[in-house]
Write a protein that holds these residues in place. Sequence first.
Motif, PDB file in Angstrom:
ATOM      1  N   ARG A   1     -30.965  64.560  28.268  1.00 56.87           N
ATOM      2  CA  ARG A   1     -29.759  63.810  28.641  1.00 56.87           C
ATOM      3  C   ARG A   1     -28.941  63.425  27.415  1.00 56.87           C
ATOM      4  O   ARG A   1     -27.722  63.248  27.515  1.00 56.87           O
ATOM      5  CB  ARG A   1     -30.159  62.564  29.430  1.00 56.87           C
TER       6      ARG A   1
ATOM      7  N   GLY B   1     -20.740  66.483  27.339  1.00 56.22           N
ATOM      8  CA  GLY B   1     -19.631  65.977  28.145  1.00 56.22           C
ATOM      9  C   GLY B   1     -18.611  65.224  27.311  1.00 56.22           C
ATOM     10  O   GLY B   1     -17.395  65.378  27.504  1.00 56.22           O
TER      11      GLY B   1
ATOM     12  N   TRP C   1     -22.514  65.813  33.750  1.00 55.39           N
ATOM     13  CA  TRP C   1     -23.301  64.583  33.650  1.00 55.39           C
ATOM     14  C   TRP C   1     -24.106  64.341  34.928  1.00 55.39           C
ATOM     15  O   TRP C   1     -25.252  63.895  34.869  1.00 55.39           O
ATOM     16  CB  TRP C   1     -22.390  63.406  33.361  1.00 55.39           C
TER      17      TRP C   1
ATOM     18  N   THR D   1     -16.712  67.673  33.346  1.00 56.74           N
ATOM     19  CA  THR D   1     -17.575  66.747  32.601  1.00 56.74           C
ATOM     20  C   THR D   1     -18.403  65.886  33.544  1.00 56.74           C
ATOM     21  O   THR D   1     -19.609  65.690  33.343  1.00 56.74           O
ATOM     22  CB  THR D   1     -16.720  65.846  31.693  1.00 56.74           C
TER      23      THR D   1
ATOM     24  N   VAL E   1     -25.046  64.274  27.611  1.00 52.63           N
ATOM     25  CA  VAL E   1     -23.984  63.282  27.421  1.00 52.63           C
ATOM     26  C   VAL E   1     -23.107  63.659  26.240  1.00 52.63           C
ATOM     27  O   VAL E   1     -21.879  63.531  26.293  1.00 52.63           O
ATOM     28  CB  VAL E   1     -24.600  61.879  27.232  1.00 52.63           C
TER      29      VAL E   1
END
Length: 282
Positions: A155, A162, A202, A198, A159
């Motif tokens: 993650r 994005g 996510w 994006t 992140v």
Amino acid sequence: MLVFFLVRSKAARKFGYLVALLCVRLTCSAICLPLLSLSRHTVERHAAYQVYFYVYWISYALEAIFSLLLVYSIFKLAMAPLKGLQTLGMLVFRWVAAISVAVAIGVAVTPHLSGVNFMVAMITQLQQTSSILTLCLLLFVCFAIRPMGLSYRSRIFGVSLGLGFLATISLVNSAWISHNANMYSTLSLINGGAVGLTLLIWSGYFAFPEPKRRIITLPTTSPFLRWNQISMALGDDPGHVAVGGIPPELFAPAELEVMRRASAKMAAGAMDVPASMHSLSA
């Protein structure tokens, strides 16, 4: 949907600045988008524009601030295994961010800008600075993803990816607006598509479980290991040594008594040594 996935995966606390960024965008959209329709029929056009203007630019400033804080937290999470480099990098990041904000304010301070124009120029410059720092973070994460025990399904990487999309479209958007004041253009569609992409990226990262972080094993010649050791050594307290005479007033009475007794024992021991040597010679 994305906020729901963040809460369900119990990552909302870990990525709190991302939740704040999403809430700001959601609030801005919930206020500004209806105004675009109501200004044609219900709400007076100039009043709608005033509300739209201030809501848009205030949210734009908040997004820039939360983006900087999110970049800071992502860097902190990525460097968690190497505490020395994490501390040194966070210190450097804080200085760079402070200098960038000062530069943004300095660029906006010009004789012909005041009031609303000054606010717009400063917020725009701050957003551009935040976008550049975000792209630098994305570049760093791409290079350090393997040494830091991360993967492309992490993650932290998702992140960062994005944020890189948003930063790129924000820079392009700023350059376009300076030459074209029309809101309804092809770039608006591209901007909306990038934001939607994006959010989908996510959502995918937070909808599915995250793989566990690998244990970091670095070779002894790794620059990450060496710089981490140097950074940890620089952060240690070296301690202090008294140099020169120390006045008795600095010691407590109990300490003076202990030293007096120790001195007396040493003196008595020194006097016993010649007597024992005399008996031996006899």
